[in-house]
Design a protein around this motif. Structure first.
Motif, mmCIF file in Angstrom:
data_model
loop_
_atom_site.group_PDB
_atom_site.id
_atom_site.type_symbol
_atom_site.label_atom_id
_atom_site.label_comp_id
_atom_site.label_asym_id
_atom_site.label_seq_id
_atom_site.Cartn_x
_atom_site.Cartn_y
_atom_site.Cartn_z
ATOM 1 N N UNK A 29 0.816 -1.106 0.088
ATOM 2 C CA UNK A 29 0.101 0.070 -0.078
ATOM 3 C C UNK A 29 0.708 1.244 0.007
ATOM 4 N N UNK A 30 0.396 2.293 -0.822
ATOM 5 C CA UNK A 30 1.311 3.345 -0.664
ATOM 6 C C UNK A 30 0.401 4.427 -0.569
ATOM 7 N N UNK A 31 0.643 5.369 0.426
ATOM 8 C CA UNK A 31 0.192 6.706 0.907
ATOM 9 C C UNK A 31 1.068 7.634 0.425
ATOM 10 N N UNK A 32 0.409 8.886 -0.793
ATOM 11 C CA UNK A 32 1.043 9.741 -1.229
ATOM 12 C C UNK A 32 0.880 11.160 -0.523
ATOM 13 N N UNK A 33 1.807 11.544 0.280
ATOM 14 C CA UNK A 33 1.734 12.965 0.975
ATOM 15 C C UNK A 33 0.841 12.881 2.174
ATOM 16 N N UNK A 34 0.485 12.094 2.756
ATOM 17 C CA UNK A 34 -0.613 12.167 3.969
ATOM 18 C C UNK A 34 -0.321 13.153 4.713
ATOM 19 N N UNK A 93 9.596 7.664 1.438
ATOM 20 C CA UNK A 93 10.247 8.094 0.061
ATOM 21 C C UNK A 93 10.026 9.880 0.199
ATOM 22 N N UNK A 94 11.112 10.548 -0.526
ATOM 23 C CA UNK A 94 11.091 11.887 -0.391
ATOM 24 C C UNK A 94 10.287 12.402 -1.698
ATOM 25 N N UNK A 95 9.954 11.739 -2.346
ATOM 26 C CA UNK A 95 8.836 12.109 -3.641
ATOM 27 C C UNK A 95 8.396 10.968 -4.317
ATOM 28 N N UNK A 96 7.050 11.472 -4.902
ATOM 29 C CA UNK A 96 6.537 10.315 -5.682
ATOM 30 C C UNK A 96 7.062 9.770 -6.734
ATOM 31 N N UNK A 97 8.025 10.557 -7.486
ATOM 32 C CA UNK A 97 8.718 9.987 -8.552
ATOM 33 C C UNK A 97 10.077 8.968 -7.874
ATOM 34 N N UNK A 98 10.572 9.047 -6.782
ATOM 35 C CA UNK A 98 11.447 8.215 -6.067
ATOM 36 C C UNK A 98 10.794 6.983 -5.839
ATOM 37 N N UNK A 99 9.706 7.104 -5.385
ATOM 38 C CA UNK A 99 8.739 5.771 -4.981
ATOM 39 C C UNK A 99 8.358 5.038 -6.438
#
Length: 207
Positions: A29-34, A93-99
């Motif tokens: 599961x990935x949470x983007x910037x919660x 992760x520090x960014x969406x792209x990195x993830x």
């Protein structure tokens, strides 16, 4: 020779061993910037209860400790997760792209979740098939939802069928609903294909 007695396992460790076969392998599961730490804790509780293998969090504002061991001792995560943070692997992760790059390198298929059509293959949750070998399920933040970058790098956009005036659930509720359906399918598949999965050399641990 004196017999060596191994220390007895704690009751929680015994339970963890017993439910090991029920966990959904290669499901992230990935949470983007919660935004809300309490929401993160509740999601940790959800994915632990449902047997999701790991949680990835895109955290550009560094709200969370980078080190997992530090995270497991965090009081702000301990309470809302009901101690599930101690038993759940979390990577930031520090960014969406990195993830995205990390997941692509590990050969994961990504799907995003949104109550609205997002320009990709759009699938009503219960009508989808989620037995891909390596699957990452993305959830957007509480106010803006999923990002365009995540959508562009996904295979499909999943939505929960809405039957009322309100067109969205909060983050904790949506993760619970979506991941219940996905883990139900994957557990059934794992049970029916246990031997093949166990001996597949392509199935490896990913951290």
């Amino acid at each position: 020779m004196e017999e060596i007695h191994k220390p007895e396992k704690s009751s929680l460790r015994k339970k963890a061993d017993e439910i090991k076969e029920l966990r959904c392998k290669n499901l992230i599961a990935v949470l983007e910037e919660p935004h809300d730490i309490k929401n993160i804790g509740t999601v940790v509780r959800n994915i632990n209860a449902l047997g999701v293998e790991k949680l990835y969090i895109v955290d550009s504002k560094k709200r969370l400790p980078k080190d997992w061991d530090e995270m497991r001792e965090s009081k702000s995560l301990m309470k809302p997760s009901v101690s599930a943070i101690k038993w759940t692997f979390v990577k930031t992760f520090e960014s969406t792209q990195e993830c995205i790059e990390h997941l692509k390198n590990k050969k994961f298929t990504s799907v995003v979740t949104s109550p609205h059509l997002k320009g990709r293959t759009n699938v009503i949750l219960q009508e989808g098939n989620y037995i891909q070998k390596r699957l990452a399920v993305w959830f957007g933040n509480e106010s803006q939802g999923i990002s365009d970058v995540a959508v562009e790098n996904s295979e499909a956009c999943l939505s929960i069928e809405m039957c009322g005036i309100i067109e969205s659930f909060n983050l904790a509720t949506s993760t619970g609903i979506v991941l219940y359906e996905i883990t139900k399918q994957r557990r059934a598949y794992q049970r029916n294909n246990k031997r093949a999965i166990k001996h597949d050399p392509k199935v490896k641990s990913d951290k």
